[in-house]
Design an enzyme around this catalytic site. Sequence first.
Site, PDB file in Angstrom:
ATOM      1  CG  ASP A 149      -4.265   3.112  11.491  1.00 36.36           C
ATOM      2  OD1 ASP A 149      -5.166   3.920  11.722  1.00 36.36           O
ATOM      3  OD2 ASP A 149      -4.402   2.165  10.692  1.00 36.36           O
TER       4      ASP A 149
ATOM      5  NE  ARG B 126      -2.714   1.087   3.586  1.00 38.32           N
ATOM      6  CZ  ARG B 126      -3.669   1.184   4.522  1.00 38.32           C
ATOM      7  NH1 ARG B 126      -4.934   1.338   4.178  1.00 38.32           N
ATOM      8  NH2 ARG B 126      -3.355   1.121   5.800  1.00 38.32           N
TER       9      ARG B 126
END
Length: 536
Positions: free
Chosen positions: A441, A159
């Site tokens: 996160d 990603r």
Amino acid sequence: MRYEVIGPMAERFDEVLTPEALDFLVALDSEFAARRVALLDTRRARRDRYATGQLPDFLPETAGIRADPTWRVAPPAPGLVDRRVEITGPTDRKMTVNALNSGAKVWLADFEDATAPTWHNVISGQLNLIDALDRRIDFTDPRGKRYALGEELATIVVRPRGWHLVEKGIAVDGRPISASLVDFGLYLFHCARRQLDAGAGPYFYLPKLEGHREARLWNDIFVFAQRYLGLPQGTIRATTLIETITAAFEMEEILYELREHSAGLNAGRWDYIFSVIKNFGQWPDFVLPDRSEVTMTVPFMRAYTELLVSTCHRRGAHAIGGMAAFIPSRDPEVNEVALGRVRADKRREAGDGFDGSWVAHPGLVDTCRAEFDAVLGERPNQLARLRDDVSVTAADLLAVDKTPGQVTAAGLRSNIAVALRYVDAWLGGTGAVALWNLMEDAATAEIARCQVWQWLHHGTPLADGGCVTEDLVRSILAAELTALTTGREGTERDRAEQAARIVEDTALGEDLPAFFTTGAYARYLRPNRKPDLSAG
Ligand SMILES: CC(=O)SCCNC(=O)CCNC(=O)[C@H](O)C(C)(C)COP(=O)(O)OP(=O)(O)OC[C@H]1O[C@@H](n2cnc3c(N)ncnc32)[C@H](O)[C@@H]1OP(=O)(O)O
Ligand SMILES: O=CC(=O)O
Ligand SMILES: [Mg+2]
């Protein structure tokens, strides 16, 4: 065009930053940088329109794509047929080995939400991916624990960072290059052939897209990159995260744009919630309750995942579920609750028709697998399960006011504490942390600081009495900063104070900045090896 590597060359970085790889990045930049900038302008203009009261809808100009029943995405590529469990995580050496060995089918090697984009993390992450594919990543840590790749490894899906970020460690004609192009380009350049030789391919997750024109940009990049590197067209496969409210209105179009390269869609639930607050946070009907109350079963989240599964399966594309933020704990009672929550989340996803889902920790792989095994059995996926019963309208996607729950003093404090501690970790080079038994996160921290802004903006009443005021937020932030800095000295203390300033700047101002990461990166993360504490 001239490039300059501004970040320092640590040991073995020259194996990643070869002249040929840098030439490739420059070629990508010269071909696509202007389109990226134009699309970022489009994002800003769209957000400005929402600020005047406009709401998104399905696009009239692409109605033909949605109505045409004939098109499909490419069949699943090798290594991506059975995706019942996918583990996510940053690309440091230990996590790389642990994720690949975890028993998950796929490892999302993350340069986005789970990675603080320090120069070191970015380049050493690429090196770790190369080493993993060459099977030369084994090591013994200072505690004497041995890390070695096993026989059965997860398929790697990288990603890259989103379009909003730049990479200051590499300049082209004096400008920082797009971070997405760096992460995508370096991985493709070094690992595409290695992956093909191993019987898989160069696979990606595309984060934070806001619409199909951004998908078209990625598709054009894939076509260009495959031609440049002599790879057959269609070699690259990409799963797009539907994690913005605007992309939810363009799922079909995103699959269509990428169809030769598409590997499906993923329900990126945390950025999705962030995107809803970011785009409509100033409107009273969009005030959300405490973060813990915004579950996957509230009406607007349910509408989004139902639409995602039905859209994917109609087009032969995988639908991949999202991240339950609960992680295992050493406290048996807490652990039981966490596993129970993850189990329920994965059971709902498997029952709804998802083909697999994400976990944040190796200790959750078995739980997720068991729930998908129960539905899939021997079948690798449930692409054949069409969800013709699903009918989702624009109003359903925007039914945020039907979210039950309250805003509480504990919810406010938790958001402030999480935002502060996460940003502090991020400045220190860590992009995912466990806080109060939850995985946090960049996406979850964005929700935390945006909720503070939203409640402050509306002077939202607290269920326990009083309402959210600037004085209250500042006093909680000060108390949380004191708690965080207790026992800290020097640069560690400075870093916490920088984090508090970032929270202030991005949660207490009149306007809501689009991302905390862009400003924090520009101001505080310098492409030197250690975080620069001299800035501000
Ligand atoms: C919104 C989204 O985008 S979700 C996707 C992005 N977020 C993520 O990917 C988060 C991924 N998860 C993580 O980073 C970690 O699980 C954390 C930071 C939340 C917790 O990590 P820790 O505090 O190290 O947890 P814990 O101590 O229980 O870990 C036990 C072991 O599992 C390993 N581990 C934990 N999570 C992972 C992971 N995701 N991948 C690989 N290994 C992992 C640890 O490295 C540790 O290994 P060791 O025993 O060899 O030392
Ligand atoms: O990237 C995933 C998310 O939930 O955000
Ligand atoms: Mg995300």
